[in-house]
Design an enzyme around this catalytic site. Structure first.
Site, PDB file in Angstrom:
ATOM      1  N   TYR A   1     -20.602  46.401  54.578  1.00  0.00           N
ATOM      2  CA  TYR A   1     -21.273  46.232  53.282  1.00  0.00           C
ATOM      3  C   TYR A   1     -20.960  47.383  52.325  1.00  0.00           C
ATOM      4  CZ  TYR A   1     -23.849  42.663  55.885  1.00  0.00           C
ATOM      5  OH  TYR A   1     -24.184  41.578  56.652  1.00  0.00           O
TER       6      TYR A   1
ATOM      7  N   TYR B   1     -28.363  37.246  52.246  1.00  0.00           N
ATOM      8  CA  TYR B   1     -29.448  38.141  52.666  1.00  0.00           C
ATOM      9  C   TYR B   1     -29.073  39.593  52.408  1.00  0.00           C
ATOM     10  CZ  TYR B   1     -28.747  40.996  56.901  1.00  0.00           C
ATOM     11  OH  TYR B   1     -28.400  42.001  57.778  1.00  0.00           O
ATOM     12  N   ARG B   2     -27.789  39.841  52.164  1.00  0.00           N
ATOM     13  CA  ARG B   2     -27.276  41.208  52.009  1.00  0.00           C
ATOM     14  C   ARG B   2     -25.823  41.063  51.603  1.00  0.00           C
ATOM     15  NH1 ARG B   2     -27.619  44.974  57.415  1.00  0.00           N
ATOM     16  NH2 ARG B   2     -27.091  46.967  56.509  1.00  0.00           N
TER      17      ARG B   2
END
Ligand code: ADP
Length: 525
Positions: free
Chosen positions: A95, A468-469
């Protein structure tokens, strides 16, 4: 040194003179050994799995050792209008790692704030500073004889706080880490400190014990946001169970996901399974065992027959899931019986469970034991590897999960990437984490992967699925999918609310500009 850093993400260029003046002020507070702004430092805090490190390269990093030093950092950033990017341990791999959205921002590395303030063994709570890693907390719990068990993410190199603040997941009963947060201390962008929940009262006796409070409850306001820097976090931990029972299921075909999902979520909803079990595709499991070259040296996608041979060699299915039961032996045996019967009817299997009791080797307990095993996946293609997470939220529904899998797999394969996905089945929804694995030195992959990500986000949005992310590169793209109540300027109602809060709390726009697609006023045009 470059004169000004300007990439497409930077709505406002970061002024190098202001950064230099800021770093000088900070060095006077922390000592120059806590200011890291050389070429190597900038690289070290970049997104090590990115194709182009410059895209999110910070100007440097500062590493305060206390809340008081952090306040001086924040105040100086306001004076110089220097954007900060707080990290706890900076292991947010897949991420963005330690890197900021905006190139040129200064990373605030909180790994030096490493105190475990409290472990309340009786009530099942720990209170940690941001720099406390899963390994630190695990070591402390081991020293105490494991009265409480952790829930850990697949790669547990990072911090307890950073992971919970990003709503990280683990396969244990307390595996929704963001949901276990109870009571935060937060430094707001003006340098003031606030305590959430019942911590609002000086000397509160229940700060980390109750989410009931008087008035609005703000813990979640500081998750996946850029409204404050968390300096202390309360997290609920699971009391050590008397025993665990564990059983593995394997489904042979790619088309089996639907029945796998439909079998599990009602059991989860009724409390018969007390964690979110995941169906993991075989490439994921193989990637922990070794690089792809171990089975196949050719180019292109993994051929079907090689896939079949991997599954048979590893003794796994196309989809694989482990169910764990935690508690008194009588209770978990009874729960297992009900679950095993239901799954025998729906999946046609009745595998043998494994029992662990207190006193047996702890390694076999299915407690959350930190490991970095999942990092092995980046070696799948060889070269300088990386992984990128595409993580939509789906309804708990077999047919929809199957359709989403098939469309995602087709997109992966069109991009020349072997499909790897996991469907974490909750009571009502599924978190579907797909790992895009790649070799950073492969030019074809460097072109295909960012496009693949954009396509997947757009595909999911058409189905009504948000993420969600997401990775720092995709934060604006995902924010743009929040288009309920969109106005003439193209901003949705949620984007406007976030903007109002951002401007009120952070008028100089110094804190993590662009995180989750939330930009301060001076960046919005
Ligand atoms: P970890 O090392 O635990 O994997 P990181 O430190 O990389 O996690 O944090 C992930 C992200 O969460 C960061 O990029 C940042 O946006 C946010 N974050 C981490 N720690 C804090 C904190 N103490 N306060 C506010 N946001 C944070």
């Amino acid at each position: 040194m470059r004169s000004e850093i300007s990439v497409e993400h930077s709505r406002v260029n970061v002024n190098r003179h202001e950064v230099a003046a800021f770093l000088k002020t900070v060095a006077q507070v922390t000592g120059s050994d806590r200011v890291h702004a050389g070429e190597e430092d900038r690289q070290a805090y970049s997104d090590q799995m990115g194709f182009d490190l410059a895209r999110h390269e910070p100007s440097g990093a500062v590493a305060p050792r206390s809340v008081e030093e952090l306040r001086e950092v924040v105040l100086a950033a306001n004076v110089h209008k220097v954007p900060l990017w707080p990290i706890s341990r900076g292991k947010n791999f897949g991420y963005g790692g330690a890197a900021p959205v905006q190139a040129g921002a200064v990373v605030v590395d909180l790994s030096g704030l490493r105190r475990i303030h409290e472990i309340d063994e009786k009530r099942g709570v720990c209170v940690v500073e941001p720099g406390v890693g899963f390994y630190d907390l695990y070591d402390e719990l081991t020293r105490r004889g494991h009265p409480l068990w952790l829930s850990v993410p697949g790669n547990a190199w990072g911090s307890v706080a950073g992971n919970a603040l990003e709503r990280g997941k683990g396969p244990q009963p307390y595996g929704d880490h963001g949901a276990q947060i109870c009571g935060l201390e937060v430094m707001l962008p003006d340098g003031s400190l606030v305590r959430t929940g019942t911590g609002a009262m000086e000397g509160s006796a229940t700060w980390h014990l109750s989410r009931d409070t008087y008035g609005p409850a703000w813990d979640q306001m500081f998750c996946q946001s850029n409204f404050g820097i968390v300096t202390r976090l309360g997290l609920w931990l699971m009391p050590a169970p008397e025993a665990t029972l564990s059983v593995d299921y394997a489904l042979p075909d790619a088309s089996d996901l639907a029945r796998g999902v439909d079998a599990l979520y009602p059991l989860r909803q009724r409390g018969l399974i007390d964690h979110d079990p995941a169906w993991v595709s075989y490439v994921g499991i193989a990637s922990f065992v070794g690089p792809r070259a171990q089975w196949y040296e050719g180019e292109g996608l993994l051929p079907e027959d090689v896939g079949a041979s991997i599954r048979s060699q590893l003794g796994i299915g196309w989809w694989n899931s482990q169910l764990n039961f935690y508690g008194p032996e009588k209770v978990i045996r009874a729960k297992f019986e009900v679950v095993a019967e239901a799954l025998a009817a729906q999946l046609g299997q009745r595998p043998e469970p494994r029992l662990w009791r207190q006193g047996d080797d702890f390694g076999a307990s299915h407690a959350g034991i930190p490991s970095t095993r999942d990092m092995a996946m980046i070696d799948w293609y060889g070269g300088r590897g990386g992984h990128l997470g595409f993580s939509p939220i789906l309804p708990a529904d077999g047919a929809r999960a199957q359709a989403q899998f098939e469309s995602t797999r087709a997109r992966f394969e069109a991009a020349g990437i072997d499909y790897y996905g996991a469907f974490s089945v909750g009571a009502r929804a599924i978190i579907n984490i797909n790992e895009i694995l790649y070799d950073r030195d492969n030019a074809q992959m460097a072109r295909a992967v960012p496009q693949l990500m954009d396509t997947l986000i757009a595909d999911a949005a058409k189905e009504g699925y948000g993420e969600y992310r997401t990775h720092i590169d995709a934060m604006d793209t995902v924010a743009a999918t929040q288009n309920y109540g969109v106005d003439a300027s193209g901003v949705g109602a949620m984007g406007r609310l976030n903007g109002v809060l951002k401007d009120a709390l952070d008028p100089h726009g110094i804190l993590a500009p662009g995180k989750q697609g939330i930009w301060p006023a001076r960046y919005r045009s």
